[in-house]
Design an enzyme around this catalytic site. Sequence first.
Site, mmCIF file in Angstrom:
data_model
loop_
_atom_site.group_PDB
_atom_site.id
_atom_site.type_symbol
_atom_site.label_atom_id
_atom_site.label_comp_id
_atom_site.label_asym_id
_atom_site.label_seq_id
_atom_site.Cartn_x
_atom_site.Cartn_y
_atom_site.Cartn_z
ATOM 1 N N ASP A 70 0.824 -1.201 0.000
ATOM 2 C CA ASP A 70 0.000 0.000 0.000
ATOM 3 C C ASP A 70 0.863 1.258 0.000
ATOM 4 O OD1 ASP A 70 -2.717 1.245 0.440
ATOM 5 O OD2 ASP A 70 -1.689 1.985 2.227
ATOM 6 N N GLU A 105 1.046 -0.654 -5.182
ATOM 7 C CA GLU A 105 0.053 0.374 -5.426
ATOM 8 C C GLU A 105 0.843 1.671 -5.573
ATOM 9 O OE1 GLU A 105 -3.481 3.036 -3.531
ATOM 10 O OE2 GLU A 105 -1.854 2.243 -2.330
#
Length: 793
Positions: A462, A515
């Site tokens: 993330d 990401e």
Amino acid sequence: MTSKKSATPKNKSGKSKTDKSKAERSTADRSADSSRSGEPRSDRAAIPAARRPEPPARPDPVEAVVSPAIDAGDRARLLDGTHHAPHSVLGAHPAGGGLAFRAFRPYAQAVTVVSGDLRAELHDDGDGFFSGLLPLADVPAYRLLVTYDGTVHETEDAYRFLPTLGELDLHLIGEGRHEQLWRALGAHVTTHQGVTGTRFAVWAPNARGVRVAGTFNFWDAGAFPMRSLGSSGVWELFVPGVGEGELYKFEITRPDGSRTLRADPLARRTEVPPATSSVVHASHHEWGDAEWLARRADTPVEKAPFSVYEVHLPSWRPGLTYRQLAEQLPAYVTEMGFTHVELMPVAEHPFGGSWGYQVTGFYAPTARLGTPDDFKYLVDRLHQAGVGVLMDWVPAHFPRDAWALAEFDGRPLYEHHDPKRAAHPDWGTLEFDFGRREVRNFLVANAVYWCEEFHIDGLRVDAVASMLYLDYSREPGQWTPNEHGGRENLDAVAFLQEMNATVYRRCPGVVTIAEESTAWDGVTRPTHHRGPSGFGGLGFGLKWNMGWMHDSLQYMSHDPVHRSHHHGEMTFSMVYAYSENYVLPISHDEVVHGKRSLVSKMPGDWWQQRANLRAYLGFMWAHPGKQLLFMGQEFAQGAEWSEAHGPDWWLLDPAYGAEAEHRGVRDLVRDLNAGYRATPALWQRDTDPAGFRWITGDAAEDNVFAFLRRDAEGNPLLAVSHLAPVVRHDYRIGVPEDVPAWVEVLNSDAGQYGGSDVVNPDAVKPEPQAWHGQPASIRLTLPPLATVWLRPA
């Protein structure tokens, strides 16, 4: 002996007397203790008064040559919780005239040493300290009888044991290269020097002292000071008799002398939030996924089918535990044809509204849904169903909770020492200090931990962009350039490279996914290959294609009458499609916080919205790259997702009037997955430009996109998306001349999916008329707002 403090007489000098009459516990007493497998015995097993015989008369005391009492300096440090080496003064140690036995037991009335025939009550030195000098040459195996307010507890002496961590562990920790750090630090039920208990170890280099508190000592850490293991910054203590299920925390004395009670950074199990204690854990799960693991690495992920269903476990079916989910989730994902699930963060987090993206327990699956073994059971069942398991992993930042990682030992430790570097500007959290080798080790080992201990098949990392740039969300003057004057966070680059290299080396078949929303060069390039920027690749296996997601959703949000002016938003992705190994993500982030659900982004009335959604999904599944779809979007949920109640499953209830319309979209997703997995042209050459060719990418006035996908043998699939709300008859599409006929294998406008059922039911033969740069062409009926797939007949 009796349970009272006067049970063993003392002479006036305060030296202990010894008794060699057989004072061992009865066989029945020993059996009672040993039967409590895994349950703590320390300070718990009271000796029944009826079984405590009166001691016989004792011989004259042996006068000690030196006083066995703890000196004033050590005494003060133990009381203050600032002693670095409690084992050097507590326990049994050679002294002039024999062995000095010393114990620190606050609130105790008496402490007696028992070893075979030997029984000796120690002198009460005050403040919980007890000591005695016994005329022994060698330290025997012994236990302590501790009297509290008339109740006697028998226990091992924690301060008679050698350290549980070896030189290799400490060396690797010091170097920041302990790839199985969780096996060294944290709490581990073990047998040490023949005694069962739990070893505790924690990294706190700035602490003046560390003690362990828990249910096993009534949360009074005073009697359990840990020892410092030299320059490693690690503190360690083996506590006999402590077993699974005990709650604990570390009491840390900060450099300023204040104290803080902290959860274990490497706890493998926690209490259910909002409770914050760590839990002693030992795994008993027996894996049944050997076949899955054996073939997981057979095909590189970029050359394999990869269709992902993103799930927020607590709200997918609210109220279900890991084990209950294991009975439903694998069946649903298998029915829908997805190859993988991606779990939003499962690591422990205090606030459910963060969806797991503000982690406090990096090594513990959230206790909201069950135990770590329960989570292993879920992963195991998914594997046995043929479904891979990805999980979101959050190494970018952590929350400021005072019981967790923030200023863990009284100074910045896991976070950067520079406040401007430590504070994350967007989320009110703290960024990790990627330049500190022990912190990198904590995170790299954590990535390995999930893959090795829980058999996770991939980590979606993330917020990578926030890690890579020093100026991320910061204004001029709020950040400091790197040593070369640039904005790149060189420490974070090195960390990501190390993490990826380590995971790929240790865990065959595992994939890491970034990401990452910027144009950083080489996110999925190997770490040893340098790019034009001078950096080696970051080493990820895949990268989320945020550009495709943004542009394509922007196009789809336009009314069809205006789409011709935005045609490039659907074609631009092919300009850079092979610069990285991409995933096409329609994730939770796109269907919350006012962004509306996927079907609600579409223009037009309800019929047109569903038609647009079906056409878009058909385009997405045919586009180069892997697919990811968030839960609820597979059946056209109209409302935004909320973690409070999860997907609107009631839309699929046959009693609901519009159930067929939602089920039609779900059936399309199921058939898209089935067709995708059965068609190597759609995934085998995702990273090879030779696997894609535009037929027409410039038919803006018609709102038509057509392209060919080819597999490794050259077998084609033709995908045509028509994103206008009209029917186009005899629409000519250029095709290669070596295919004698084409047959429609998927049509998002089919009646079974809720469409108008404008289909091409018969095989379509090419005509020798060149078109779209191809030597032949076919004429199709293009349904309104639809995608069709054709393959050679």
